[in-house]
Design a protein around this motif. Structure first.
Motif, PDB file in Angstrom:
ATOM      1  N   THR A 105      -1.368  15.120  42.277  1.00 56.39           N
ATOM      2  CA  THR A 105      -2.064  16.400  42.408  1.00 56.39           C
ATOM      3  C   THR A 105      -2.662  16.789  41.061  1.00 56.39           C
ATOM      4  O   THR A 105      -1.954  16.813  40.058  1.00 56.39           O
ATOM      5  N   PRO A 106      -3.949  17.087  41.014  1.00 53.71           N
ATOM      6  CA  PRO A 106      -4.575  17.387  39.721  1.00 53.71           C
ATOM      7  C   PRO A 106      -4.034  18.651  39.065  1.00 53.71           C
ATOM      8  O   PRO A 106      -3.701  19.632  39.742  1.00 53.71           O
ATOM      9  N   LYS A 107      -3.982  18.632  37.735  1.00 55.10           N
ATOM     10  CA  LYS A 107      -3.597  19.810  36.974  1.00 55.10           C
ATOM     11  C   LYS A 107      -4.682  20.879  37.012  1.00 55.10           C
ATOM     12  O   LYS A 107      -4.401  22.069  37.032  1.00 55.10           O
ATOM     13  N   ALA A 108      -5.938  20.419  36.929  1.00 53.45           N
ATOM     14  CA  ALA A 108      -7.083  21.316  36.834  1.00 53.45           C
ATOM     15  C   ALA A 108      -8.337  20.486  37.046  1.00 53.45           C
ATOM     16  O   ALA A 108      -8.294  19.251  37.084  1.00 53.45           O
ATOM     17  N   LEU A 109      -9.459  21.179  37.174  1.00 53.71           N
ATOM     18  CA  LEU A 109     -10.762  20.532  37.232  1.00 53.71           C
ATOM     19  C   LEU A 109     -11.351  20.495  35.831  1.00 53.71           C
ATOM     20  O   LEU A 109     -11.414  21.520  35.139  1.00 53.71           O
ATOM     21  N   VAL A 110     -11.804  19.327  35.395  1.00 56.58           N
ATOM     22  CA  VAL A 110     -12.543  19.186  34.142  1.00 56.58           C
ATOM     23  C   VAL A 110     -13.999  18.913  34.465  1.00 56.58           C
ATOM     24  O   VAL A 110     -14.308  17.936  35.173  1.00 56.58           O
ATOM     25  N   TRP A 111     -14.888  19.780  34.015  1.00 56.71           N
ATOM     26  CA  TRP A 111     -16.320  19.471  34.031  1.00 56.71           C
ATOM     27  C   TRP A 111     -16.623  18.761  32.724  1.00 56.71           C
ATOM     28  O   TRP A 111     -16.475  19.331  31.648  1.00 56.71           O
ATOM     29  N   LEU A 112     -17.059  17.504  32.820  1.00 60.39           N
ATOM     30  CA  LEU A 112     -17.365  16.695  31.644  1.00 60.39           C
ATOM     31  C   LEU A 112     -18.858  16.401  31.628  1.00 60.39           C
ATOM     32  O   LEU A 112     -19.373  15.695  32.503  1.00 60.39           O
ATOM     33  N   GLN A 113     -19.560  16.935  30.626  1.00 59.87           N
ATOM     34  CA  GLN A 113     -21.012  16.812  30.575  1.00 59.87           C
ATOM     35  C   GLN A 113     -21.470  15.888  29.457  1.00 59.87           C
ATOM     36  O   GLN A 113     -21.105  16.072  28.302  1.00 59.87           O
ATOM     37  N   HIS A 114     -22.291  14.913  29.817  1.00 60.12           N
ATOM     38  CA  HIS A 114     -22.847  13.950  28.866  1.00 60.12           C
ATOM     39  C   HIS A 114     -23.887  14.617  27.968  1.00 60.12           C
ATOM     40  O   HIS A 114     -24.214  15.799  28.112  1.00 60.12           O
ATOM     41  N   GLY A 115     -24.458  13.840  27.060  1.00 60.67           N
ATOM     42  CA  GLY A 115     -25.427  14.347  26.111  1.00 60.67           C
ATOM     43  C   GLY A 115     -26.875  14.034  26.474  1.00 60.67           C
ATOM     44  O   GLY A 115     -27.183  13.510  27.551  1.00 60.67           O
ATOM     45  N   PHE A 116     -27.772  14.354  25.537  1.00 60.78           N
ATOM     46  CA  PHE A 116     -29.219  14.212  25.715  1.00 60.78           C
ATOM     47  C   PHE A 116     -29.613  12.750  25.922  1.00 60.78           C
ATOM     48  O   PHE A 116     -29.100  11.858  25.245  1.00 60.78           O
TER      49      PHE A 116
END
Length: 316
Positions: free
Chosen positions: A57-68
């Motif tokens: 079960t996940p601890k939390a949601l991580v939004w992971l955003q790449h770069g330019f």
């Protein structure tokens, strides 16, 4: 296990900038490739998105955003590390060029577009909305249909993503306060301030009125981080005793780690294994502390792990 998206769903704008490297294999993490809808002016984009499911079960949601001029494949190594650490990771590809201004980095005026990105998380609790639909598709294909989208969130962004993430967080603060209350902290990886506008400075001015934790892992000044512009803005705008670290032997590509490619290393340097390990260890353990509200002192100045590190500079 990696379950691919259809080739037509990939973002042509981003993929034209670089040849994508395959993600390294890791046990106990399932990667699902699909799309997420994001409004762009009078149109709707179907953007490439990756979901990384941990074993439990996940601890939390991580939004992971790449770069330019990068894509979600370039942060696959870091995304998998987060998932192995117990997080559900959402990693979308966002455009680096658009005639409508729908871009990750501010190369004209991308605030309306980033407001639409914020809308994903502002309405995340609604399973019928855009993020909820992407997650529902991903979890079904991962064989995890009974899984709920975690309420708690951590935002993490690399390079231009390190400017977009604070902007979106601040937008949640002003437009979606209930969603902002579920945001536990930000991790910025060698953030880069856009040449145009004041998205980063304005966002940090708003966020500094809150207790939201914000930390960075940065590299030495160079061309790819615009002479450390994002880190300098972070230091100028946030009056906090600890803002993270600079890896003095680091490269702008450290956050991409094993997922970087020849384009990234040629332009921005080759990440070294010890620096990748430091970045991933600090990021995941700082994120754990954001969730519990009781940060582990080992990963902060004075702590056993932190004080044992070589070639780092404390950011404050």
């Amino acid at each position: 296990m990696r379950i691919p998206r259809s080739a037509s769903a990939l973002s042509a704008t981003v993929l034209a900038a670089a040849v994508l490297a395959p993600a390294p294999a890791h046990a106990a993490v399932t990667r699902i490739e699909n799309t997420v809808q994001i409004r762009c002016a009078f149109t709707t984009q179907n953007q490439s998105s990756d979901w990384y499911f941990p074993a439990g079960t996940p601890k939390a949601l991580v939004w992971l955003q790449h770069g330019f001029v990068r894509a979600n494949d370039h942060v696959a190594d870091l995304a998998t590390e987060y998932a192995e650490h117990g997080y559900l990771v959402f990693a979308p590809s966002l455009p680096s060029a658009s005639i409508f201004g729908c871009t990750l980095q501010n190369i004209g005026n991308n605030t309306d577009y980033l407001d639409n990105v914020a809308d994903l998380f502002g309405k995340a609790a609604d399973p019928a909305d855009k993020l909820g639909r992407s997650f529902s598709d991903a979890k079904t294909r991962a064989g995890r249909s009974g899984l709920a989208l975690p309420s708690a969130m951590v935002f993490a962004g690399h390079s231009a993503g390190g400017e977009a993430v604070p902007y979106v967080a601040n937008r949640l603060r002003t437009a979606y306060p209930q969603a902002f209350a579920r945001l536990r902290g930000l991790v910025l990886f060698d953030p880069v301030k856009s040449f145009v506008g004041d998205n980063l400075a304005g966002a940090l001015d708003g966020l500094k009125t809150t207790s939201l934790p914000i930390q960075a892992v940065s590299a030495p000044h160079g061309t790819c981080n615009n002479s450390g512009s994002g880190t300098s803005t972070l230091q100028d705008r946030l009056d906090r005793p600890f803002l993270g670290v600079r890896l003095t032997t680091g490269a702008h590509t450290d956050a991409e780690g094993a997922s970087t490619d020849g384009v990234g290393t040629l332009a921005c340097g080759t990440p070294k294994a010890p620096n990748i390990a430091i970045l991933q260890t600090l990021a995941t353990n700082w994120s754990d502390g954001y969730l519990t509200g009781s940060p582990d002192p080992a990963y902060y100045p004075g702590g056993a792990y932190y004080d044992g590190l070589a070639d780092i500079e404390t950011l404050s």
